[in-house]
Design an enzyme around this catalytic site. Structure first.
Site, PDB file in Angstrom:
ATOM      1  N   ASP A 170      28.044  33.785  39.079  1.00  0.00           N
ATOM      2  CA  ASP A 170      29.220  34.381  38.442  1.00  0.00           C
ATOM      3  C   ASP A 170      28.819  34.754  37.019  1.00  0.00           C
ATOM      4  OD1 ASP A 170      31.862  34.781  37.173  1.00  0.00           O
ATOM      5  OD2 ASP A 170      32.663  33.830  38.974  1.00  0.00           O
ATOM      6  N   ASN A 178      43.078  31.907  34.045  1.00  0.00           N
ATOM      7  CA  ASN A 178      42.423  31.418  35.265  1.00  0.00           C
ATOM      8  C   ASN A 178      42.966  30.061  35.703  1.00  0.00           C
ATOM      9  OD1 ASN A 178      39.196  32.451  33.928  1.00  0.00           O
ATOM     10  ND2 ASN A 178      40.675  33.678  35.072  1.00  0.00           N
ATOM     11  N   GLN A 180      45.689  28.616  36.213  1.00  0.00           N
ATOM     12  CA  GLN A 180      46.800  28.468  37.167  1.00  0.00           C
ATOM     13  C   GLN A 180      46.299  28.278  38.594  1.00  0.00           C
ATOM     14  OE1 GLN A 180      46.930  31.668  38.847  1.00  0.00           O
ATOM     15  NE2 GLN A 180      48.969  31.892  39.725  1.00  0.00           N
ATOM     16  N   ASP A 238      35.722  38.561  43.906  1.00  0.00           N
ATOM     17  CA  ASP A 238      37.042  39.168  43.729  1.00  0.00           C
ATOM     18  C   ASP A 238      36.944  40.684  43.621  1.00  0.00           C
ATOM     19  OD1 ASP A 238      35.829  39.467  41.294  1.00  0.00           O
ATOM     20  OD2 ASP A 238      37.426  38.541  40.109  1.00  0.00           O
ATOM     21  N   CYS A 284      32.746  45.808  59.921  1.00  0.00           N
ATOM     22  CA  CYS A 284      33.559  45.999  61.128  1.00  0.00           C
ATOM     23  C   CYS A 284      35.037  45.842  60.774  1.00  0.00           C
ATOM     24  CB  CYS A 284      33.188  44.968  62.195  1.00  0.00           C
ATOM     25  SG  CYS A 284      31.536  45.153  62.888  1.00  0.00           S
ATOM     26  N   CYS A 298      43.821  40.539  41.487  1.00  0.00           N
ATOM     27  CA  CYS A 298      44.828  39.517  41.195  1.00  0.00           C
ATOM     28  C   CYS A 298      45.533  39.760  39.865  1.00  0.00           C
ATOM     29  CB  CYS A 298      44.177  38.127  41.179  1.00  0.00           C
ATOM     30  SG  CYS A 298      43.683  37.538  42.810  1.00  0.00           S
ATOM     31  N   CYS A 358      26.569  47.287  60.974  1.00  0.00           N
ATOM     32  CA  CYS A 358      25.791  46.584  62.010  1.00  0.00           C
ATOM     33  C   CYS A 358      25.772  47.311  63.348  1.00  0.00           C
ATOM     34  CB  CYS A 358      26.348  45.169  62.204  1.00  0.00           C
ATOM     35  SG  CYS A 358      28.016  45.119  62.923  1.00  0.00           S
TER      36      CYS A 358
END
Length: 376
Positions: A170, A178, A180, A238, A284, A298, A358
Protein backbone atom coordinates in the site's frame (compact mmCIF):
# COMPACT_ATOMS: atom_id res chain seq x y z
CA UNK A 1 -6.23 -55.09 47.82
CA UNK A 2 -5.36 -51.64 46.38
CA UNK A 3 -1.80 -51.02 45.27
CA UNK A 4 0.08 -48.11 46.82
CA UNK A 5 0.99 -45.06 44.79
CA UNK A 6 4.67 -45.80 45.37
CA UNK A 7 4.37 -49.17 43.68
CA UNK A 8 2.79 -47.51 40.65
CA UNK A 9 5.39 -44.75 40.21
CA UNK A 10 8.97 -44.61 39.00
CA UNK A 11 11.52 -41.79 39.19
CA UNK A 12 12.26 -40.05 35.83
CA UNK A 13 15.95 -41.01 35.78
CA UNK A 14 15.11 -44.64 36.49
CA UNK A 15 12.38 -44.53 33.84
CA UNK A 16 14.99 -43.44 31.29
CA UNK A 17 17.18 -46.39 32.21
CA UNK A 18 14.25 -48.79 31.88
CA UNK A 19 13.32 -47.23 28.52
CA UNK A 20 16.84 -47.86 27.27
CA UNK A 21 16.46 -51.50 28.31
CA UNK A 22 13.25 -51.89 26.30
CA UNK A 23 10.41 -50.43 28.36
CA UNK A 24 7.69 -48.61 26.39
CA UNK A 25 7.51 -44.93 27.37
CA UNK A 26 3.89 -43.97 26.74
CA UNK A 27 3.02 -40.25 26.55
CA UNK A 28 -0.64 -40.10 27.63
CA UNK A 29 -1.10 -36.36 26.96
CA UNK A 30 -3.27 -35.01 24.16
CA UNK A 31 -1.70 -34.58 20.72
CA UNK A 32 -1.71 -30.79 20.96
CA UNK A 33 0.35 -31.02 24.18
CA UNK A 34 2.91 -33.26 22.50
CA UNK A 35 3.18 -30.66 19.73
CA UNK A 36 5.26 -28.51 22.08
CA UNK A 37 7.81 -31.30 22.75
CA UNK A 38 8.03 -34.75 24.31
CA UNK A 39 10.39 -37.19 26.01
CA UNK A 40 12.72 -38.72 23.47
CA UNK A 41 11.51 -42.08 22.21
CA UNK A 42 8.07 -41.80 23.79
CA UNK A 43 4.96 -42.93 21.93
CA UNK A 44 1.90 -40.70 22.03
CA UNK A 45 -1.38 -42.28 23.12
CA UNK A 46 -3.95 -40.05 24.88
CA UNK A 47 -5.23 -41.56 28.12
CA UNK A 48 -8.80 -41.80 26.81
CA UNK A 49 -7.62 -44.02 23.93
CA UNK A 50 -5.56 -46.49 25.99
CA UNK A 51 -8.17 -49.23 26.22
CA UNK A 52 -8.89 -49.14 22.48
CA UNK A 53 -5.32 -48.94 21.17
CA UNK A 54 -2.79 -50.25 23.67
CA UNK A 55 -2.96 -53.82 22.37
CA UNK A 56 -1.59 -52.73 18.99
CA UNK A 57 1.35 -50.98 20.66
CA UNK A 58 2.07 -53.62 23.29
CA UNK A 59 0.64 -57.04 22.32
CA UNK A 60 2.50 -58.80 25.16
CA UNK A 61 1.02 -58.25 28.62
CA UNK A 62 4.43 -58.70 30.25
CA UNK A 63 5.81 -55.62 28.42
CA UNK A 64 6.96 -52.93 30.82
CA UNK A 65 5.02 -49.74 30.15
CA UNK A 66 5.94 -46.38 31.69
CA UNK A 67 3.23 -43.73 31.35
CA UNK A 68 4.15 -40.05 31.36
CA UNK A 69 1.97 -36.92 31.24
CA UNK A 70 2.41 -33.24 32.07
CA UNK A 71 2.85 -33.50 35.85
CA UNK A 72 2.12 -37.10 36.84
CA UNK A 73 -1.62 -37.11 37.55
CA UNK A 74 -3.01 -38.49 34.33
CA UNK A 75 -0.15 -40.94 33.94
CA UNK A 76 -0.92 -42.40 37.38
CA UNK A 77 -4.50 -43.02 36.29
CA UNK A 78 -3.19 -44.47 33.03
CA UNK A 79 -0.92 -46.86 34.93
CA UNK A 80 -3.88 -48.06 37.00
CA UNK A 81 -5.90 -48.62 33.81
CA UNK A 82 -3.03 -50.57 32.28
CA UNK A 83 -2.73 -52.76 35.39
CA UNK A 84 -6.47 -53.48 35.15
CA UNK A 85 -5.97 -54.48 31.50
CA UNK A 86 -3.35 -57.02 32.58
CA UNK A 87 -0.11 -55.07 32.12
CA UNK A 88 1.44 -56.00 35.46
CA UNK A 89 4.59 -53.94 34.88
CA UNK A 90 2.85 -50.63 34.12
CA UNK A 91 4.00 -47.60 36.10
CA UNK A 92 3.75 -43.81 36.04
CA UNK A 93 6.72 -41.45 35.71
CA UNK A 94 6.66 -39.36 38.88
CA UNK A 95 6.41 -35.61 38.19
CA UNK A 96 5.71 -36.08 34.47
CA UNK A 97 7.30 -33.97 31.75
CA UNK A 98 7.74 -31.03 34.08
CA UNK A 99 10.18 -33.02 36.21
CA UNK A 100 11.66 -34.86 33.22
CA UNK A 101 12.69 -31.52 31.74
CA UNK A 102 13.89 -30.08 35.05
CA UNK A 103 16.27 -33.02 35.41
CA UNK A 104 17.63 -32.41 31.91
CA UNK A 105 16.54 -35.75 30.50
CA UNK A 106 16.46 -36.09 26.68
CA UNK A 107 13.61 -34.38 24.85
CA UNK A 108 12.49 -34.17 21.26
CA UNK A 109 11.39 -30.89 19.71
CA UNK A 110 7.69 -31.02 18.94
CA UNK A 111 6.14 -30.00 15.66
CA UNK A 112 5.21 -26.67 17.27
CA UNK A 113 7.01 -24.67 19.93
CA UNK A 114 5.44 -23.97 23.30
CA UNK A 115 4.10 -20.55 22.26
CA UNK A 116 2.48 -21.93 19.10
CA UNK A 117 0.97 -24.92 20.89
CA UNK A 118 -0.71 -22.56 23.35
CA UNK A 119 -1.54 -19.74 20.91
CA UNK A 120 -3.20 -22.00 18.33
CA UNK A 121 -4.77 -24.46 20.78
CA UNK A 122 -8.28 -23.89 19.38
CA UNK A 123 -7.01 -24.71 15.89
CA UNK A 124 -5.19 -27.80 17.04
CA UNK A 125 -8.33 -29.44 18.43
CA UNK A 126 -10.10 -29.08 15.07
CA UNK A 127 -9.69 -32.36 13.14
CA UNK A 128 -9.69 -30.37 9.89
CA UNK A 129 -6.66 -28.35 11.10
CA UNK A 130 -4.67 -30.09 13.84
CA UNK A 131 -0.89 -29.88 14.06
CA UNK A 132 -0.35 -30.67 10.37
CA UNK A 133 -2.77 -27.95 9.28
CA UNK A 134 -1.32 -25.37 11.63
CA UNK A 135 2.12 -26.11 10.24
CA UNK A 136 0.73 -25.37 6.75
CA UNK A 137 -0.53 -22.01 8.02
CA UNK A 138 2.80 -21.25 9.72
CA UNK A 139 4.68 -21.92 6.47
CA UNK A 140 2.25 -20.05 4.20
CA UNK A 141 3.18 -16.84 2.37
CA UNK A 142 0.28 -14.49 1.65
CA UNK A 143 0.46 -11.17 -0.18
CA UNK A 144 -2.25 -8.61 0.58
CA UNK A 145 -2.71 -5.61 -1.68
CA UNK A 146 -4.27 -2.82 0.35
CA UNK A 147 -3.94 -2.03 4.06
CA UNK A 148 -7.23 -0.15 4.28
CA UNK A 149 -10.85 -1.15 4.80
CA UNK A 150 -10.65 -4.71 3.47
CA UNK A 151 -6.99 -5.17 4.29
CA UNK A 152 -7.47 -4.33 7.98
CA UNK A 153 -9.65 -7.32 9.00
CA UNK A 154 -7.91 -9.64 6.51
CA UNK A 155 -4.48 -8.85 7.93
CA UNK A 156 -5.59 -9.02 11.56
CA UNK A 157 -7.22 -12.43 11.25
CA UNK A 158 -4.51 -13.95 9.06
CA UNK A 159 -1.86 -12.79 11.53
CA UNK A 160 -3.90 -14.12 14.45
CA UNK A 161 -4.21 -17.47 12.64
CA UNK A 162 -0.42 -17.65 12.34
CA UNK A 163 0.21 -17.13 8.61
CA UNK A 164 3.97 -17.32 8.47
CA UNK A 165 4.70 -14.43 6.11
CA UNK A 166 2.26 -11.64 5.36
CA UNK A 167 3.31 -9.10 2.74
CA UNK A 168 1.39 -5.80 2.82
CA UNK A 169 1.39 -3.53 -0.24
CA UNK A 170 0.00 0.00 0.00
CA UNK A 171 1.36 3.46 -0.80
CA UNK A 172 -1.12 5.53 1.24
CA UNK A 173 -0.94 7.11 4.70
CA UNK A 174 -3.47 6.90 7.52
CA UNK A 175 -6.17 9.57 7.35
CA UNK A 176 -8.67 10.30 10.10
CA UNK A 177 -11.52 9.50 7.70
CA UNK A 178 -10.12 5.94 7.46
CA UNK A 179 -10.67 5.15 11.12
CA UNK A 180 -14.44 4.59 10.77
CA UNK A 181 -13.69 1.27 9.08
CA UNK A 182 -9.93 0.62 8.88
CA UNK A 183 -9.64 -0.91 12.35
CA UNK A 184 -5.97 -1.83 12.07
CA UNK A 185 -5.03 1.86 12.40
CA UNK A 186 -5.36 4.25 15.35
CA UNK A 187 -5.83 7.97 15.83
CA UNK A 188 -2.26 8.28 17.07
CA UNK A 189 -0.99 6.97 13.73
CA UNK A 190 -2.74 9.49 11.47
CA UNK A 191 -0.20 10.55 8.83
CA UNK A 192 1.85 7.34 9.19
CA UNK A 193 2.21 5.08 6.12
CA UNK A 194 -0.53 2.47 6.28
CA UNK A 195 1.84 -0.46 5.83
CA UNK A 196 3.92 0.70 8.82
CA UNK A 197 0.84 1.36 10.96
CA UNK A 198 -0.53 -2.07 10.09
CA UNK A 199 2.79 -3.77 10.77
CA UNK A 200 2.94 -2.24 14.25
CA UNK A 201 -0.51 -3.60 15.08
CA UNK A 202 0.20 -7.06 13.62
CA UNK A 203 3.52 -7.38 15.45
CA UNK A 204 1.77 -6.53 18.70
CA UNK A 205 -0.94 -9.10 18.00
CA UNK A 206 1.36 -11.97 16.96
CA UNK A 207 5.14 -11.45 17.12
CA UNK A 208 5.67 -14.81 15.43
CA UNK A 209 4.31 -13.63 12.09
CA UNK A 210 6.76 -12.10 9.64
CA UNK A 211 5.20 -8.92 8.26
CA UNK A 212 6.81 -7.46 5.16
CA UNK A 213 5.66 -3.93 4.35
CA UNK A 214 5.95 -2.54 0.84
CA UNK A 215 5.10 1.13 0.47
CA UNK A 216 4.56 1.16 -3.27
CA UNK A 217 1.63 1.60 -5.60
CA UNK A 218 0.95 -1.51 -7.64
CA UNK A 219 1.82 -0.98 -11.30
CA UNK A 220 2.79 -2.94 -14.39
CA UNK A 221 6.50 -2.61 -13.62
CA UNK A 222 6.35 -4.17 -10.15
CA UNK A 223 3.27 -6.41 -9.97
CA UNK A 224 4.89 -9.73 -10.84
CA UNK A 225 7.95 -9.10 -8.67
CA UNK A 226 5.77 -8.25 -5.67
CA UNK A 227 3.49 -11.27 -6.05
CA UNK A 228 6.06 -13.91 -6.99
CA UNK A 229 7.02 -16.34 -4.24
CA UNK A 230 3.70 -16.22 -2.42
CA UNK A 231 1.05 -18.92 -2.07
CA UNK A 232 -2.10 -16.78 -2.15
CA UNK A 233 -2.89 -13.27 -3.40
CA UNK A 234 -5.57 -11.25 -1.60
CA UNK A 235 -7.31 -8.32 -3.27
CA UNK A 236 -7.88 -5.60 -0.69
CA UNK A 237 -7.51 -2.83 -3.26
CA UNK A 238 -9.89 0.07 -3.77
CA UNK A 239 -9.28 0.79 -7.46
CA UNK A 240 -9.82 -1.00 -10.75
CA UNK A 241 -6.28 -0.62 -12.18
CA UNK A 242 -4.89 -2.61 -9.23
CA UNK A 243 -7.55 -5.28 -9.61
CA UNK A 244 -6.94 -5.78 -13.33
CA UNK A 245 -3.21 -5.94 -12.73
CA UNK A 246 -3.71 -8.50 -9.95
CA UNK A 247 -5.93 -10.59 -12.19
CA UNK A 248 -3.39 -10.67 -15.02
CA UNK A 249 -0.43 -11.36 -12.73
CA UNK A 250 -2.19 -14.09 -10.76
CA UNK A 251 -3.03 -15.83 -14.06
CA UNK A 252 0.54 -15.60 -15.32
CA UNK A 253 2.04 -16.75 -12.01
CA UNK A 254 -0.58 -19.45 -11.35
CA UNK A 255 -1.57 -18.00 -7.97
CA UNK A 256 -5.08 -18.12 -6.46
CA UNK A 257 -6.63 -14.67 -6.03
CA UNK A 258 -9.14 -13.98 -3.26
CA UNK A 259 -11.37 -11.12 -4.38
CA UNK A 260 -13.53 -8.82 -2.29
CA UNK A 261 -15.25 -5.48 -2.84
CA UNK A 262 -17.61 -3.19 -0.93
CA UNK A 263 -19.99 -0.39 -1.95
CA UNK A 264 -22.25 1.53 0.42
CA UNK A 265 -24.25 -1.27 2.13
CA UNK A 266 -23.21 -4.21 -0.03
CA UNK A 267 -20.22 -6.43 -0.69
CA UNK A 268 -19.10 -9.38 -2.78
CA UNK A 269 -16.48 -12.11 -2.49
CA UNK A 270 -15.10 -14.76 -4.85
CA UNK A 271 -11.98 -16.83 -5.50
CA UNK A 272 -10.21 -16.97 -8.86
CA UNK A 273 -7.85 -19.94 -8.96
CA UNK A 274 -5.88 -20.47 -12.20
CA UNK A 275 -4.72 -23.87 -10.92
CA UNK A 276 -8.26 -25.13 -11.60
CA UNK A 277 -9.43 -25.60 -15.17
CA UNK A 278 -13.01 -24.66 -14.22
CA UNK A 279 -12.12 -21.41 -12.47
CA UNK A 280 -13.12 -18.06 -13.96
CA UNK A 281 -10.90 -15.02 -13.55
CA UNK A 282 -11.71 -11.48 -12.49
CA UNK A 283 -12.33 -10.44 -16.09
CA UNK A 284 -14.99 -13.13 -16.47
CA UNK A 285 -16.86 -10.99 -13.92
CA UNK A 286 -15.77 -7.57 -15.26
CA UNK A 287 -14.47 -7.96 -18.85
CA UNK A 288 -13.90 -4.22 -19.10
CA UNK A 289 -13.45 -1.62 -16.34
CA UNK A 290 -16.65 0.27 -15.48
CA UNK A 291 -16.66 4.03 -15.68
CA UNK A 292 -16.14 6.22 -12.63
CA UNK A 293 -19.84 7.06 -12.68
CA UNK A 294 -20.78 3.36 -12.66
CA UNK A 295 -18.41 2.50 -9.82
CA UNK A 296 -17.65 5.48 -7.55
CA UNK A 297 -15.12 4.93 -4.78
CA UNK A 298 -15.86 4.98 -1.06
CA UNK A 299 -15.03 8.66 -0.63
CA UNK A 300 -17.66 9.53 -3.25
CA UNK A 301 -20.39 6.98 -2.56
CA UNK A 302 -19.74 6.24 1.12
CA UNK A 303 -19.63 2.89 2.86
CA UNK A 304 -21.08 1.58 6.11
CA UNK A 305 -18.12 1.08 8.43
CA UNK A 306 -18.79 -2.59 9.13
CA UNK A 307 -19.01 -3.59 5.46
CA UNK A 308 -15.24 -4.01 4.89
CA UNK A 309 -15.15 -6.00 8.13
CA UNK A 310 -17.80 -8.46 6.97
CA UNK A 311 -16.31 -8.90 3.51
CA UNK A 312 -12.71 -8.91 4.72
CA UNK A 313 -13.41 -11.67 7.26
CA UNK A 314 -14.98 -13.79 4.54
CA UNK A 315 -11.90 -13.22 2.39
CA UNK A 316 -9.63 -14.27 5.27
CA UNK A 317 -11.73 -17.41 5.63
CA UNK A 318 -11.21 -18.24 1.95
CA UNK A 319 -7.46 -17.74 2.34
CA UNK A 320 -7.30 -20.20 5.23
CA UNK A 321 -9.39 -22.75 3.31
CA UNK A 322 -6.97 -22.53 0.39
CA UNK A 323 -3.92 -22.91 2.65
CA UNK A 324 -5.41 -25.88 4.50
CA UNK A 325 -7.04 -27.49 1.47
CA UNK A 326 -10.36 -27.85 3.28
CA UNK A 327 -13.96 -26.99 2.45
CA UNK A 328 -15.12 -25.68 -0.91
CA UNK A 329 -13.55 -22.35 -1.96
CA UNK A 330 -15.73 -19.77 -3.67
CA UNK A 331 -14.44 -20.76 -7.11
CA UNK A 332 -17.07 -20.23 -9.79
CA UNK A 333 -19.33 -18.56 -7.25
CA UNK A 334 -19.91 -14.93 -6.33
CA UNK A 335 -21.15 -14.41 -2.77
CA UNK A 336 -23.12 -11.16 -2.42
CA UNK A 337 -24.06 -9.57 0.89
CA UNK A 338 -26.77 -6.96 1.43
CA UNK A 339 -26.26 -5.45 4.87
CA UNK A 340 -29.59 -3.59 4.93
CA UNK A 341 -31.59 -6.70 4.11
CA UNK A 342 -29.30 -8.90 6.21
CA UNK A 343 -29.04 -11.44 3.38
CA UNK A 344 -26.40 -13.40 1.51
CA UNK A 345 -26.98 -14.46 -2.07
CA UNK A 346 -24.78 -16.77 -4.13
CA UNK A 347 -24.53 -16.28 -7.88
CA UNK A 348 -23.02 -18.81 -10.25
CA UNK A 349 -19.94 -17.40 -11.97
CA UNK A 350 -18.84 -19.78 -14.74
CA UNK A 351 -15.68 -19.36 -16.76
CA UNK A 352 -16.30 -17.26 -19.87
CA UNK A 353 -14.82 -18.94 -22.98
CA UNK A 354 -14.55 -15.50 -24.59
CA UNK A 355 -13.01 -13.80 -21.54
CA UNK A 356 -10.30 -11.29 -22.54
CA UNK A 357 -8.28 -12.45 -19.54
CA UNK A 358 -8.46 -16.25 -19.50
CA UNK A 359 -10.49 -17.24 -22.59
CA UNK A 360 -9.19 -19.40 -25.41
CA UNK A 361 -8.38 -16.34 -27.51
CA UNK A 362 -7.13 -14.16 -24.67
CA UNK A 363 -4.05 -12.17 -25.54
CA UNK A 364 -1.57 -10.67 -23.09
CA UNK A 365 0.21 -7.60 -24.48
CA UNK A 366 1.82 -6.46 -21.24
CA UNK A 367 0.79 -4.88 -17.99
CA UNK A 368 1.13 -1.37 -19.37
CA UNK A 369 -1.73 -2.05 -21.77
CA UNK A 370 -3.90 -3.23 -18.86
CA UNK A 371 -3.16 -0.05 -16.92
CA UNK A 372 -3.96 2.00 -20.02
CA UNK A 373 -7.27 0.12 -20.45
CA UNK A 374 -8.30 1.10 -16.92
CA UNK A 375 -7.35 4.72 -17.54
CA UNK A 376 -9.55 5.04 -20.63
Amino acid sequence: MHESVDSLEIEPGMALEHQRRGALLLDVREDLERAAGYARGSIGLPRAAIEARIASLAPALDREILAICASGGRSLLAAKTLRELGYAHARSVRGGHARWQREGLPMEQGELDVDAAERYARHLVLPEVGVAGQRKILHARVVLVGAGGLGAPIALYLAAAGVGTLTLIDDDVVDRSNLQRQIIHTDARVGVPKVESARAMLNALNPGVRVESVRERLCGANVEALLRGHDVVVDGADNFPARYLLSAASLRLGLPLVYGAVHRFSGQISVFDPRRADSPCYRCLFPQPPSAAEAPNCSEAGVLGVMPGIVGLLQANEVLKLILGIGEPLVGRLLCHDALAGTFRELRLPRDPDCPGCGANARFDGYEDIAALCAM
